[in-house]
Scaffold this motif. Structure first.
Motif, PDB file in Angstrom:
ATOM      1  N   LEU A  43       0.855  -1.190   0.000  1.00 20.00           N
ATOM      2  CA  LEU A  43       0.000   0.000   0.000  1.00 20.00           C
ATOM      3  C   LEU A  43       0.893   1.242   0.000  1.00 20.00           C
ATOM      4  CD1 LEU A  43      -2.596  -1.136   2.697  1.00 20.00           C
ATOM      5  CD2 LEU A  43      -3.071  -0.796   0.263  1.00 20.00           C
ATOM      6  N   PRO A  44       1.331   1.680  -1.168  1.00 22.09           N
ATOM      7  CA  PRO A  44       2.316   2.767  -1.224  1.00 22.09           C
ATOM      8  C   PRO A  44       1.826   4.116  -0.714  1.00 22.09           C
ATOM      9  CG  PRO A  44       1.544   2.169  -3.429  1.00 22.09           C
ATOM     10  CD  PRO A  44       1.037   1.119  -2.505  1.00 22.09           C
ATOM     11  N   GLY A  45       0.510   4.299  -0.579  1.00 23.51           N
ATOM     12  CA  GLY A  45      -0.008   5.584  -0.125  1.00 23.51           C
ATOM     13  C   GLY A  45      -0.128   5.723   1.369  1.00 23.51           C
ATOM     14  N   VAL A  46       0.058   4.631   2.116  1.00 22.85           N
ATOM     15  CA  VAL A  46      -0.133   4.680   3.553  1.00 22.85           C
ATOM     16  C   VAL A  46       1.057   5.360   4.231  1.00 22.85           C
ATOM     17  CG1 VAL A  46       0.982   2.495   4.212  1.00 22.85           C
ATOM     18  CG2 VAL A  46      -1.053   3.269   5.446  1.00 22.85           C
ATOM     19  N   HIS A  47       0.788   6.077   5.323  1.00 27.17           N
ATOM     20  CA  HIS A  47       1.851   6.693   6.099  1.00 27.17           C
ATOM     21  C   HIS A  47       2.113   5.862   7.359  1.00 27.17           C
ATOM     22  CE1 HIS A  47       1.628  11.034   4.290  1.00 27.17           C
ATOM     23  NE2 HIS A  47       1.758  10.089   3.379  1.00 27.17           N
ATOM     24  N   VAL A  48       3.296   6.003   7.914  1.00 23.98           N
ATOM     25  CA  VAL A  48       3.733   5.200   9.056  1.00 23.98           C
ATOM     26  C   VAL A  48       4.226   6.110  10.164  1.00 23.98           C
ATOM     27  CG1 VAL A  48       5.407   3.490   9.871  1.00 23.98           C
ATOM     28  CG2 VAL A  48       4.383   3.253   7.594  1.00 23.98           C
ATOM     29  N   LEU A  49       3.815   5.812  11.387  1.00 22.54           N
ATOM     30  CA  LEU A  49       4.381   6.443  12.572  1.00 22.54           C
ATOM     31  C   LEU A  49       4.995   5.348  13.429  1.00 22.54           C
ATOM     32  CD1 LEU A  49       4.839   8.894  14.470  1.00 22.54           C
ATOM     33  CD2 LEU A  49       2.639   8.310  15.536  1.00 22.54           C
ATOM     34  N   VAL A  50       6.303   5.375  13.576  1.00 19.20           N
ATOM     35  CA  VAL A  50       6.998   4.445  14.458  1.00 19.20           C
ATOM     36  C   VAL A  50       7.066   5.085  15.845  1.00 19.20           C
ATOM     37  CG1 VAL A  50       9.137   3.200  14.925  1.00 19.20           C
ATOM     38  CG2 VAL A  50       8.386   3.554  12.554  1.00 19.20           C
ATOM     39  N   VAL A  51       6.571   4.374  16.850  1.00 22.30           N
ATOM     40  CA  VAL A  51       6.612   4.867  18.226  1.00 22.30           C
ATOM     41  C   VAL A  51       7.608   3.995  18.984  1.00 22.30           C
ATOM     42  CG1 VAL A  51       5.295   5.373  20.304  1.00 22.30           C
ATOM     43  CG2 VAL A  51       4.193   5.566  18.054  1.00 22.30           C
ATOM     44  N   ASP A  52       8.804   4.533  19.191  1.00 22.37           N
ATOM     45  CA  ASP A  52       9.865   3.735  19.813  1.00 22.37           C
ATOM     46  C   ASP A  52      10.057   4.123  21.271  1.00 22.37           C
ATOM     47  OD1 ASP A  52      12.087   1.763  19.504  1.00 22.37           O
ATOM     48  OD2 ASP A  52      13.228   3.503  20.207  1.00 22.37           O
ATOM     49  N   ASP A  53      10.079   3.112  22.127  1.00 23.08           N
ATOM     50  CA  ASP A  53      10.219   3.327  23.567  1.00 23.08           C
ATOM     51  C   ASP A  53      11.680   3.211  24.009  1.00 23.08           C
ATOM     52  OD1 ASP A  53       7.528   3.719  23.755  1.00 23.08           O
ATOM     53  OD2 ASP A  53       7.102   1.969  24.983  1.00 23.08           O
ATOM     54  N   SER A  54      12.533   4.044  23.408  1.00 20.71           N
ATOM     55  CA  SER A  54      13.958   4.088  23.768  1.00 20.71           C
ATOM     56  C   SER A  54      14.593   2.706  23.735  1.00 20.71           C
ATOM     57  CB  SER A  54      14.141   4.725  25.156  1.00 20.71           C
ATOM     58  OG  SER A  54      13.694   6.058  25.154  1.00 20.71           O
ATOM     59  N   SER A  55      14.411   2.000  22.628  1.00 17.46           N
ATOM     60  CA  SER A  55      14.946   0.649  22.488  1.00 17.46           C
ATOM     61  C   SER A  55      16.455   0.632  22.682  1.00 17.46           C
ATOM     62  CB  SER A  55      14.628   0.097  21.094  1.00 17.46           C
ATOM     63  OG  SER A  55      13.250  -0.013  20.891  1.00 17.46           O
ATOM     64  N   PRO A  56      16.972  -0.194  23.574  1.00 20.84           N
ATOM     65  CA  PRO A  56      18.420  -0.252  23.776  1.00 20.84           C
ATOM     66  C   PRO A  56      19.186  -0.842  22.599  1.00 20.84           C
ATOM     67  CG  PRO A  56      17.296  -1.896  25.136  1.00 20.84           C
ATOM     68  CD  PRO A  56      16.235  -1.022  24.553  1.00 20.84           C
ATOM     69  N   ASP A  57      18.478  -1.535  21.684  1.00 21.92           N
ATOM     70  CA  ASP A  57      19.185  -2.137  20.551  1.00 21.92           C
ATOM     71  C   ASP A  57      19.337  -1.177  19.375  1.00 21.92           C
ATOM     72  OD1 ASP A  57      16.634  -2.007  19.438  1.00 21.92           O
ATOM     73  OD2 ASP A  57      16.703  -4.034  18.597  1.00 21.92           O
TER      74      ASP A  57
END
Length: 260
Positions: A43-57
């Motif tokens: 689905l090339p039109g979809v937008h993404v929000l990554v919500v990262d909880d301070s991942s140590p990796d």
């Protein structure tokens, strides 16, 4: 149930336009690029929000690199890991502020197939206010999931269905699409659940508010990289809170009142 919005217009484009996929992450640096790539291929039109909880990796840094190369991707960095529910609530607030018409929950680990997201969006365009990607309706399936996890999942769904008096067969599912009107109405600022029961909580609020909730079949595939974030404490929270919600609902029916 009465739908908050009718099927008189296509709220999401065929390519996913006007939709935001919220992907919470914690130690998913290997999985994240793969899932985002698959999502945009489907689905090339979809937008993404990554919500990262301070991942140590270093997942947050990987997300930043993806966002720098693609304006369809945004990143939210949170300073503490305080549960899946809190991460989603932060993502929902961001999506509502940025005027997305449909906001989607999807795991970063590949268990939710981006290639099947169109099924949820088709249901929304057909009138659903909440479309749930279900493992336990006809056509739904599980791949490579340990039998113990399946037993616990099916048991949790059966327990929730009877405790709440709900007809939803996969109310714990985490692959779902909400119309914005649902998230605007169901009092997100009062959500207490943080872990496994967050999905039950929001689905239950949506049902009680009178919105149109539909399940569509999906294939759920066990992650190949990384480890599950499930814990005994999270499951205990779900058990106790579902019992409480069920009792509250029964008391309200007896007293003849209902609240969202």
């Amino acid at each position: 149930m009465t739908s908050g919005s009718g099927p008189d217009q296509q709220v999401v484009g065929a390519d996913g336009a006007r939709a935001l996929v919220v992907i919470p992450t914690y130690d998913e640096r290997e999985n994240l690029p793969l899932i985002v790539s698959r999502l945009h291929a489907a689905l090339p039109g979809v937008h993404v929000l990554v919500v990262d909880d301070s991942s140590p990796d270093g997942t947050g840094e990987v997300a930043d690199a993806l966002a720098a190369a693609d304006d369809r991707i945004q990143v939210m960095h949170r300073v503490e890991k305080d549960g899946l529910g809190k991460a989603y609530l932060a993502g929902f607030a961001w999506g509502l502020d940025h005027e997305y018409q449909v906001i989607i929950e999807m795991d970063a680990d590949g268990s939710h197939a981006p290639e099947q997201l169109h099924r949820l969006l088709d249901a929304v365009n057909a009138g659903a206010d909440l479309a749930i990607g279900s493992r336990y309706v006809p056509g739904g399936s599980l791949v490579n999931w340990p039998k113990r996890r399946e037993f616990l999942s099916r048991g949790a769904n059966t327990y929730a269905r009877f405790a709440l008096g709900s007809s939803v067969r996969d109310i714990t599912a985490g692959f779902r699409a909400y119309r914005r009107i649902v998230l605007e109405k169901i009092a997100l600022d009062t959500v207490e659940s943080a872990g496994y029961c967050f999905q039950i909580d929001l689905a239950w609020r949506t049902i009680r508010a009178g919105f149109d909730v539909r399940e569509v079949p999906i294939t759920f595939t066990e992650r190949e990289i990384g480890t599950s974030k499930m814990s005994g404490g999270v499951m205990t929270e779900a058990f106790l809170m579902v019992a409480r919600w069920g009792l509250e609902s029964r008391r309200e029916k007896i007293s003849g009142r209902r609240r969202v």
